[in-house]
Enzyme design. Sequence first.
Site, PDB file in Angstrom:
ATOM      1  N   LYS A   1      99.975  26.125 -26.799  1.00  0.00           N
ATOM      2  CA  LYS A   1      99.829  26.901 -28.036  1.00  0.00           C
ATOM      3  C   LYS A   1      98.955  26.194 -29.068  1.00  0.00           C
ATOM      4  O   LYS A   1      98.474  26.831 -30.009  1.00  0.00           O
ATOM      5  CB  LYS A   1     101.202  27.224 -28.645  1.00  0.00           C
ATOM      6  CG  LYS A   1     102.001  26.048 -29.152  1.00  0.00           C
ATOM      7  CD  LYS A   1     103.379  26.507 -29.627  1.00  0.00           C
ATOM      8  CE  LYS A   1     104.238  25.350 -30.116  1.00  0.00           C
ATOM      9  NZ  LYS A   1     103.749  24.761 -31.356  1.00  0.00           N
ATOM     10  N   ASP A   2      98.708  24.889 -28.886  1.00  0.00           N
ATOM     11  CA  ASP A   2      97.845  24.159 -29.823  1.00  0.00           C
ATOM     12  C   ASP A   2      96.366  24.275 -29.474  1.00  0.00           C
ATOM     13  O   ASP A   2      95.514  23.868 -30.269  1.00  0.00           O
ATOM     14  CB  ASP A   2      98.222  22.670 -29.847  1.00  0.00           C
ATOM     15  CG  ASP A   2      99.588  22.420 -30.467  1.00  0.00           C
ATOM     16  OD1 ASP A   2     100.044  23.261 -31.260  1.00  0.00           O
ATOM     17  OD2 ASP A   2     100.201  21.384 -30.139  1.00  0.00           O
TER      18      ASP A   2
ATOM     19  N   SER B   1     105.271  27.447 -39.733  1.00  0.00           N
ATOM     20  CA  SER B   1     104.546  28.510 -39.046  1.00  0.00           C
ATOM     21  C   SER B   1     104.527  29.798 -39.846  1.00  0.00           C
ATOM     22  O   SER B   1     105.585  30.377 -40.155  1.00  0.00           O
ATOM     23  CB  SER B   1     105.189  28.763 -37.677  1.00  0.00           C
ATOM     24  OG  SER B   1     104.767  29.978 -37.122  1.00  0.00           O
TER      25      SER B   1
ATOM     26  N   ARG C   1     106.203  32.603 -37.733  1.00  0.00           N
ATOM     27  CA  ARG C   1     107.655  32.678 -37.806  1.00  0.00           C
ATOM     28  C   ARG C   1     108.110  33.227 -39.156  1.00  0.00           C
ATOM     29  O   ARG C   1     108.988  34.094 -39.228  1.00  0.00           O
ATOM     30  CB  ARG C   1     108.254  31.292 -37.582  1.00  0.00           C
ATOM     31  CG  ARG C   1     108.097  30.780 -36.156  1.00  0.00           C
ATOM     32  CD  ARG C   1     108.443  29.314 -36.038  1.00  0.00           C
ATOM     33  NE  ARG C   1     108.347  28.825 -34.665  1.00  0.00           N
ATOM     34  CZ  ARG C   1     108.079  27.579 -34.329  1.00  0.00           C
ATOM     35  NH1 ARG C   1     107.882  26.662 -35.276  1.00  0.00           N
ATOM     36  NH2 ARG C   1     108.007  27.217 -33.061  1.00  0.00           N
TER      37      ARG C   1
ATOM     38  N   GLY D   1     105.999  17.501 -40.026  1.00  0.00           N
ATOM     39  CA  GLY D   1     106.416  16.285 -39.348  1.00  0.00           C
ATOM     40  C   GLY D   1     106.727  16.555 -37.893  1.00  0.00           C
ATOM     41  O   GLY D   1     106.810  17.709 -37.461  1.00  0.00           O
ATOM     42  N   ASN D   2     106.896  15.475 -37.108  1.00  0.00           N
ATOM     43  CA  ASN D   2     107.282  15.656 -35.722  1.00  0.00           C
ATOM     44  C   ASN D   2     108.750  16.083 -35.650  1.00  0.00           C
ATOM     45  O   ASN D   2     109.427  16.217 -36.678  1.00  0.00           O
ATOM     46  CB  ASN D   2     107.010  14.385 -34.915  1.00  0.00           C
ATOM     47  CG  ASN D   2     107.766  13.180 -35.463  1.00  0.00           C
ATOM     48  OD1 ASN D   2     108.837  13.295 -36.035  1.00  0.00           O
ATOM     49  ND2 ASN D   2     107.196  12.001 -35.286  1.00  0.00           N
TER      50      ASN D   2
ATOM     51  N   ARG E   1     111.448  16.204 -38.805  1.00  0.00           N
ATOM     52  CA  ARG E   1     111.992  17.457 -39.322  1.00  0.00           C
ATOM     53  C   ARG E   1     113.522  17.517 -39.181  1.00  0.00           C
ATOM     54  O   ARG E   1     114.213  18.001 -40.086  1.00  0.00           O
ATOM     55  CB  ARG E   1     111.333  18.644 -38.612  1.00  0.00           C
ATOM     56  CG  ARG E   1     109.956  18.951 -39.190  1.00  0.00           C
ATOM     57  CD  ARG E   1     109.316  20.146 -38.540  1.00  0.00           C
ATOM     58  NE  ARG E   1     108.595  19.773 -37.324  1.00  0.00           N
ATOM     59  CZ  ARG E   1     107.919  20.633 -36.583  1.00  0.00           C
ATOM     60  NH1 ARG E   1     107.885  21.919 -36.920  1.00  0.00           N
ATOM     61  NH2 ARG E   1     107.272  20.228 -35.509  1.00  0.00           N
TER      62      ARG E   1
END
Length: 303
Positions: free
Chosen positions: A58-59, A107, A110, A128-129, A133
């Site tokens: 998705k990236d 997102s 979302r 953040g990763n 998060r």
Amino acid sequence: MLRELYPDLRFEIVAMSTTGDKILDTALSKIGEKSLFTKELENALERNEVDLVVHSLKDLPTSLPPGFTIGAVCKRENPLDAVVFHPKNCGKTLSLLPEKSVIGTSSLRRAAQLKKKFPQLEFRDIRGNLNTRLKKLDEKEDFSAIILAAAGLKRMGWENRIGQLLSPEDCLYAVGQGALAVEVRAKDQEILNMVSALHDADTVLCCIAERAFMKRLLYLTGAVYSLDGSDSLKETMQTSVNYPQQNEDGPNDDVQHVGITAKNVPGQAQEAAESLGVELASLLLSKGAKHILSVARQLNDAR
């Protein structure tokens, strides 16, 4: 997986950080860089410092830089979005949270969908990763819950943190979500042949259709939503793609479909999948998607 397939070869893992990993104080949609999580990796690939790079599919944009291709798309994990709740809200669902509870997500996809489904909730950026998060969620009172990809939580061994899985009716997942992609140099036939063994045919065809949809629509959603979720369009199309175990089409000459080179999947099946995605996007555009997207982009730019 490659070590299992090629036990006589030595594989070295090189950990790298990307622009998207480093810029943590700005919403992803505001940074304006299309290759936030890929550029540094592709630079290393181009300099022959590495021979392949692994991404969340998705990236990856639907059009890769010249000289690169997705040489493998691995079997997809659960593509759904998941809700992770603050410890005080364990056992609840989004619909049971108090009014004006704050939900964290970086997102726009979302947020737009969930605002429509849960208008009583508020949505704010969180960056953040996964570790960062989750720490922000657990150790502070800023968020009642955060939204993450279920696949990422499962790969990290944190499936037990999933409090709710969001069905596609609640929040349609991102194009390619849940699938890992292996990017290689397009002309490196030795590496391309090696990684092609990792392809999962069903995942390849699904992701080709999704990426073709995105490329035609130029937007990262599986439907079209305004930023506040007030306007939306949803359509469904399906096709039956039958493909034999052996490629009866003959060699596909490494033809790319939306950036994917699937040497072991029949070209006819790939073409059908790509056409399906394009047709669905065209249907939405004919029903007014272009206007919704145009307004959404203007609103995002003004944020």
